[in-house]
Write a protein that holds these residues in place. Structure first.
Motif, short mmCIF file in Angstrom:
data_model
loop_
_atom_site.label_atom_id
_atom_site.label_comp_id
_atom_site.label_asym_id
_atom_site.label_seq_id
_atom_site.Cartn_x
_atom_site.Cartn_y
_atom_site.Cartn_z
N VAL A 56 0.69 -1.38 0.16
CA VAL A 56 -0.12 -0.63 0.02
C VAL A 56 0.43 1.03 -0.13
O VAL A 56 0.78 1.91 -1.30
CB VAL A 56 -0.48 0.12 0.88
CG1 VAL A 56 -1.57 1.28 1.17
CG2 VAL A 56 -1.93 -0.94 1.05
N ILE A 57 2.14 1.27 0.70
CA ILE A 57 2.72 2.63 0.41
C ILE A 57 3.39 3.09 -0.21
O ILE A 57 3.66 3.31 -1.12
CB ILE A 57 3.93 2.79 2.71
CG1 ILE A 57 2.90 1.91 3.35
CG2 ILE A 57 4.31 3.53 2.13
CD1 ILE A 57 3.38 2.41 4.66
N SER A 58 4.26 1.79 -1.20
CA SER A 58 4.72 1.32 -2.33
C SER A 58 4.15 2.07 -3.13
O SER A 58 4.43 2.75 -4.36
CB SER A 58 5.11 0.23 -2.54
OG SER A 58 4.64 -0.49 -2.67
N ARG A 59 2.45 2.13 -3.78
CA ARG A 59 1.77 2.47 -3.77
C ARG A 59 1.88 3.87 -3.90
O ARG A 59 1.38 4.85 -4.73
CB ARG A 59 0.47 1.45 -4.62
CG ARG A 59 0.75 0.67 -4.61
CD ARG A 59 -0.62 -0.60 -5.31
NE ARG A 59 -0.33 -1.56 -5.90
CZ ARG A 59 -1.16 -2.52 -6.38
NH1 ARG A 59 -2.96 -2.00 -6.58
NH2 ARG A 59 -1.47 -3.73 -6.81
N GLN A 60 1.77 4.35 -3.62
CA GLN A 60 1.32 5.62 -2.42
C GLN A 60 2.32 7.08 -2.74
O GLN A 60 2.40 7.97 -2.93
CB GLN A 60 0.45 5.97 -1.06
CG GLN A 60 -0.97 5.07 -1.35
CD GLN A 60 -1.70 5.28 -2.18
OE1 GLN A 60 -2.32 6.58 -2.65
NE2 GLN A 60 -2.65 4.58 -2.65
N ILE A 61 3.62 6.46 -2.40
CA ILE A 61 5.14 6.95 -1.55
C ILE A 61 5.75 6.10 -2.84
O ILE A 61 6.46 5.70 -2.88
CB ILE A 61 5.26 6.75 -0.62
CG1 ILE A 61 3.83 7.76 0.12
CG2 ILE A 61 6.35 8.26 -0.30
CD1 ILE A 61 4.14 7.29 2.03
N THR A 97 11.88 8.97 -0.85
CA THR A 97 11.42 9.99 -0.59
C THR A 97 10.72 9.91 1.31
O THR A 97 11.23 8.59 1.70
CB THR A 97 10.11 10.59 -0.96
OG1 THR A 97 9.37 9.32 -0.83
CG2 THR A 97 9.87 10.14 -2.36
N GLN A 98 10.74 10.64 1.01
CA GLN A 98 10.98 11.03 3.44
C GLN A 98 9.63 10.33 3.47
O GLN A 98 8.23 10.41 2.99
CB GLN A 98 9.97 12.46 3.64
CG GLN A 98 10.43 12.53 4.81
CD GLN A 98 10.54 14.34 5.76
OE1 GLN A 98 9.45 14.38 5.27
NE2 GLN A 98 11.98 15.13 5.87
N LEU A 99 9.47 9.80 4.53
CA LEU A 99 8.38 8.99 5.36
C LEU A 99 7.96 9.28 6.71
O LEU A 99 8.75 8.86 7.34
CB LEU A 99 8.11 7.37 4.94
CG LEU A 99 6.78 7.12 5.31
CD1 LEU A 99 5.51 7.28 5.33
CD2 LEU A 99 7.56 5.32 5.30
#
Length: 311
Positions: free
Chosen positions: A10-15, A19-21
């Motif tokens: 999910v995170i890889s598809r959004q961010i 980049t900064q998280l």
């Protein structure tokens, strides 16, 4: 943990990787259960990543904090992580450990904590002359008189207002970020975790009403994390499709802020689809009496098709 590959995808598809998280450390009390949780914050929303039940009441210690952060570091190693935490996570030992992991951090401090600028005596953070609208930056301060700890930067900041309301007290932020603006902006996003906890509790899934044992509670929390994330993704897509007006009221007279988050749009969308299934025949029979409304009905059918698409 079954949840890890799901939330990573999910995170890889959004961010984008690299980049900064922002990663938030927080603890909450659900009835008799003391939950220590790590969440990722994206678009002012927190997504649970890893959590554990503490076998005690009260604040967490350094070992427990490290225990929940380590798996997240490994899981999200492709991102530039910034760890944020409220005053429970103020200790210099945590800051030093995060720094040694090559992680950025912004940790709020208690007002009675003492600090020292170079070649100056120690003083309490609360002694810094602040009032609403004042923001100060102290580079490379000492936060402890014990030897062996690095110097970090300190932000002393008192916002005039937050969400339209005056701030009751200033922020004292220990950070290894290089400037005041970045630290303030990043720490302000910590409030996304409060919305997540509200959705888990009486504001959404009513986890507080559960009578589950500790083992079953962990499983229940995984299910809630799945449902919460799916609702957010559904709501975000519904907004991008321009169909949120069918499932909720996007604005009201006199309101300057949006009424519903992506999470609630997603939930309302699901309820709308269920409601349509139960009354579709009745609606179509009524259309024979009001044929001029058929074009609106066709638009609604298109919205149902779009909202009902799998994620």
């Amino acid at each position: 943990m079954i949840w890890f590959p799901i939330i990573r995808e999910v995170i890889s598809r959004q961010i984008k990787a690299g980049t900064q998280l922002i990663i938030a450390l927080d603890r909450t009390q659900w009835k008799e259960y003391n939950v220590l949780m790590v969440s990722a914050i994206y678009q002012k929303r927190a997504f649970p990543i890893f959590w554990t039940l503490l076998d005690k009441q009260g604040a967490s210690n350094l070992a427990e904090q490290q225990q929940v952060v380590r798996p997240v570091i490994r899981l999200l190693k492709k991102y530039k992580l910034v760890i944020i935490g409220d005053r429970e996570f103020h200790n210099i030992e945590l800051a030093q450990w995060l720094h040694r992991q090559h992680l950025s951090f912004v940790l709020r401090q208690k007002g009675n904590t003492t600090f020292r600028e170079k070649k100056q005596p120690f003083q309490a953070l609360s002694s810094i002359p602040l009032k609403p609208g004042i923001h100060l930056f102290y580079p490379l301060i000492n936060l402890t008189q014990n030897k062996g700890f690095s110097r970090f930067n300190l932000v002393a900041s008192w916002k005039r207002k937050y969400k339209g309301k005056p701030e009751d007290e200033p922020w004292y932020l220990l950070t290894n970020l290089p400037d005041l603006k970045s630290a303030n902006k990043i720490y302000a996003q910590r409030y996304g975790i409060e919305a997540m906890f509200k959705d888990c509790k009486t504001g959404g899934y009513n986890l507080e009403g559960s009578q589950a044992s500790p083992d079953k509670l962990i499983v229940l929390m995984i299910l809630i994390a799945l449902a919460m994330t799916a609702a957010w993704l559904q709501g975000k897509r519904t907004k991008l499709q321009g169909q949120e007006k069918y499932v909720c009221r996007p604005q009201e007279t006199g309101r300057t802020r949006r009424r519903h988050s992506n999470f609630w749009i997603g939930l309302y969308g699901e309820n709308w689809l269920i409601g349509f299934d139960s009354c579709q025949e009745w609606v179509e029979s009524m259309l024979s009496f009001v044929r001029n409304k058929k074009s609106f009905y066709q638009k609604g059918l298109r919205a149902i098709k779009l909202i009902g698409q799998p994620l």
